[in-house]
Design a protein around this motif. Sequence first.
Motif, PDB file in Angstrom:
ATOM      1  N   ASP A  92       0.818  -1.209   0.000  1.00 44.32           N
ATOM      2  CA  ASP A  92       0.000   0.000   0.000  1.00 44.32           C
ATOM      3  C   ASP A  92       0.856   1.265   0.000  1.00 44.32           C
ATOM      4  N   VAL A  93       2.101   1.165   0.511  1.00 45.49           N
ATOM      5  CA  VAL A  93       3.005   2.313   0.481  1.00 45.49           C
ATOM      6  C   VAL A  93       3.193   2.762  -0.968  1.00 45.49           C
ATOM      7  N   MET A  94       3.457   1.777  -1.842  1.00 51.24           N
ATOM      8  CA  MET A  94       3.714   2.108  -3.246  1.00 51.24           C
ATOM      9  C   MET A  94       2.479   2.743  -3.884  1.00 51.24           C
ATOM     10  N   SER A  95       1.272   2.229  -3.543  1.00 54.96           N
ATOM     11  CA  SER A  95       0.045   2.797  -4.117  1.00 54.96           C
ATOM     12  C   SER A  95      -0.086   4.274  -3.752  1.00 54.96           C
ATOM     13  N   ILE A  96       0.194   4.604  -2.502  1.00 49.91           N
ATOM     14  CA  ILE A  96       0.040   5.996  -2.072  1.00 49.91           C
ATOM     15  C   ILE A  96       1.174   6.866  -2.616  1.00 49.91           C
ATOM     16  N   GLU A  97       2.390   6.316  -2.680  1.00 52.13           N
ATOM     17  CA  GLU A  97       3.502   7.081  -3.253  1.00 52.13           C
ATOM     18  C   GLU A  97       3.225   7.455  -4.702  1.00 52.13           C
ATOM     19  N   ARG A  98       2.538   6.546  -5.422  1.00 48.84           N
ATOM     20  CA  ARG A  98       2.282   6.799  -6.848  1.00 48.84           C
ATOM     21  C   ARG A  98       1.368   8.010  -7.074  1.00 48.84           C
ATOM     22  N   THR A  99       0.562   8.371  -6.069  1.00 51.84           N
ATOM     23  CA  THR A  99      -0.298   9.554  -6.227  1.00 51.84           C
ATOM     24  C   THR A  99       0.533  10.827  -6.240  1.00 51.84           C
ATOM     25  N   ARG A 100       1.751  10.799  -5.682  1.00 52.15           N
ATOM     26  CA  ARG A 100       2.641  11.964  -5.545  1.00 52.15           C
ATOM     27  C   ARG A 100       1.959  13.095  -4.763  1.00 52.15           C
ATOM     28  N   GLU A 101       0.934  12.778  -3.978  1.00 46.21           N
ATOM     29  CA  GLU A 101       0.185  13.772  -3.216  1.00 46.21           C
ATOM     30  C   GLU A 101       0.567  13.742  -1.739  1.00 46.21           C
ATOM     31  N   TYR A 102       1.315  12.715  -1.328  1.00 48.10           N
ATOM     32  CA  TYR A 102       1.559  12.515   0.103  1.00 48.10           C
ATOM     33  C   TYR A 102       3.044  12.649   0.417  1.00 48.10           C
ATOM     34  N   HIS A 103       3.362  13.453   1.411  1.00 47.67           N
ATOM     35  CA  HIS A 103       4.764  13.671   1.743  1.00 47.67           C
ATOM     36  C   HIS A 103       5.070  13.355   3.199  1.00 47.67           C
TER      37      HIS A 103
ATOM     38  N   MET B   1      10.708  10.908  -2.870  1.00 51.22           N
ATOM     39  CA  MET B   1       9.645   9.923  -3.106  1.00 51.22           C
ATOM     40  C   MET B   1      10.241   8.522  -3.193  1.00 51.22           C
ATOM     41  N   ALA B   2       9.530   7.580  -2.659  1.00 50.50           N
ATOM     42  CA  ALA B   2      10.002   6.188  -2.706  1.00 50.50           C
ATOM     43  C   ALA B   2       9.202   5.439  -3.762  1.00 50.50           C
ATOM     44  N   LEU B   3       9.405   5.809  -5.026  1.00 54.35           N
ATOM     45  CA  LEU B   3       8.584   5.224  -6.091  1.00 54.35           C
ATOM     46  C   LEU B   3       9.128   3.907  -6.604  1.00 54.35           C
ATOM     47  N   ALA B   4      10.245   3.450  -6.036  1.00 51.91           N
ATOM     48  CA  ALA B   4      10.769   2.143  -6.445  1.00 51.91           C
ATOM     49  C   ALA B   4      11.040   1.325  -5.198  1.00 51.91           C
TER      50      ALA B   4
END
Lengths: 200, 200
Positions: A92-103, B1-4
Amino acid sequence: MALAYDNAIQRLIDAFAHLPGIGPKGAQRIAFYLLSAGDEESTNLAEAIAEARQKVRFCDICGNVCETSPCPVCADPRRDHSIICVIEEPKDVMSIERTREYHGVYHVLGGAINPMANVGPTDLNIPKLLDRLKGDEVKEIILALDPNIEGEATTTYLSRLLSPLGITVTRLASGLPVGSDLEYADEITLGRALAGRREV
Amino acid sequence: MALAYDNAIQRLIDAFAHLPGIGPKGAQRIAFYLLSAGDEESTNLAEAIAEARQKVRFCDICGNVCETSPCPVCADPRRDHSIICVIEEPKDVMSIERTREYHGVYHVLGGAINPMANVGPTDLNIPKLLDRLKGDEVKEIILALDPNIEGEATTTYLSRLLSPLGITVTRLASGLPVGSDLEYADEITLGRALAGRREV
């Protein structure tokens, strides 16, 4: 009659059939693919499994899978450590990171409350979450659990547990998925979208 | 960002995504399952792959996968060695064995003629089939290839190759699957069922 495969082949099929999302036919297909694909392919898979087993660990702070502890997100000073997003699984971390909305940062529970599967609050990574709230740093907890029965139960449990601590506790909005069709939305989703309507 | 993901995790996901029938989401799900399932599960899978790689070989006679060569079917004196059933893949042996109707032996081609995938007759295990026909023992060849374009092409090729040898060459019957509905049968299947009608 040869109604069973030789031991090594059957063991390989069984090992794959035991993985989530792979049925007996799929396991058989993968096993025969590996047997005919040559040494490189199967060596790579076996080594990837062994390497992951050796190198991958859980972050001592957030419980995410990583090769270093603390994980890159927890160790990053540019992230906002005053917001913690609580999720069920590392993926789920990756799903939320993909939005690029959460820091902000994360906290991985390792599942959700599920009485049918004998998973209660004590089986989840909740004590470490409470430890993280002991200082003054954390201002908001975002409960980002799956929108199903188990996720709802866990959201309710955690919101009751965390509300007395004086921290803002929020949850993800329920509503219509973008790109979907009103006609095909189920009643509960549409009801939530109505209840959560906003001025435009 | 941790996109990977970290290297070892990404390598594990990629290794699973490369297997047939597993997409990126499924590979991710399997990888996280293995990481959280504990050592026993992943050790078992890695060992099953390594064991199969070491032990499993192809039967020198029929080309089936096995731990001993000749394979149990080819080595069984109770089987009828005068009938050879020609199939595409090792898994097809199990499908035919499950019918309990066949007591002959097999020959695994290792695929079917497929010009789109650059698979021609020379890529298949045909020379060994011709070797097996040199004596007087074999009376019938059953062509049991998949009922699709590639299987049809291979059936046509093999029947032309084998007919001059004076051996009976047969193929599986085409027709309506048992338990199906006439209304939902496609035209080609229904046409074949008509052409192959039998007196009752």
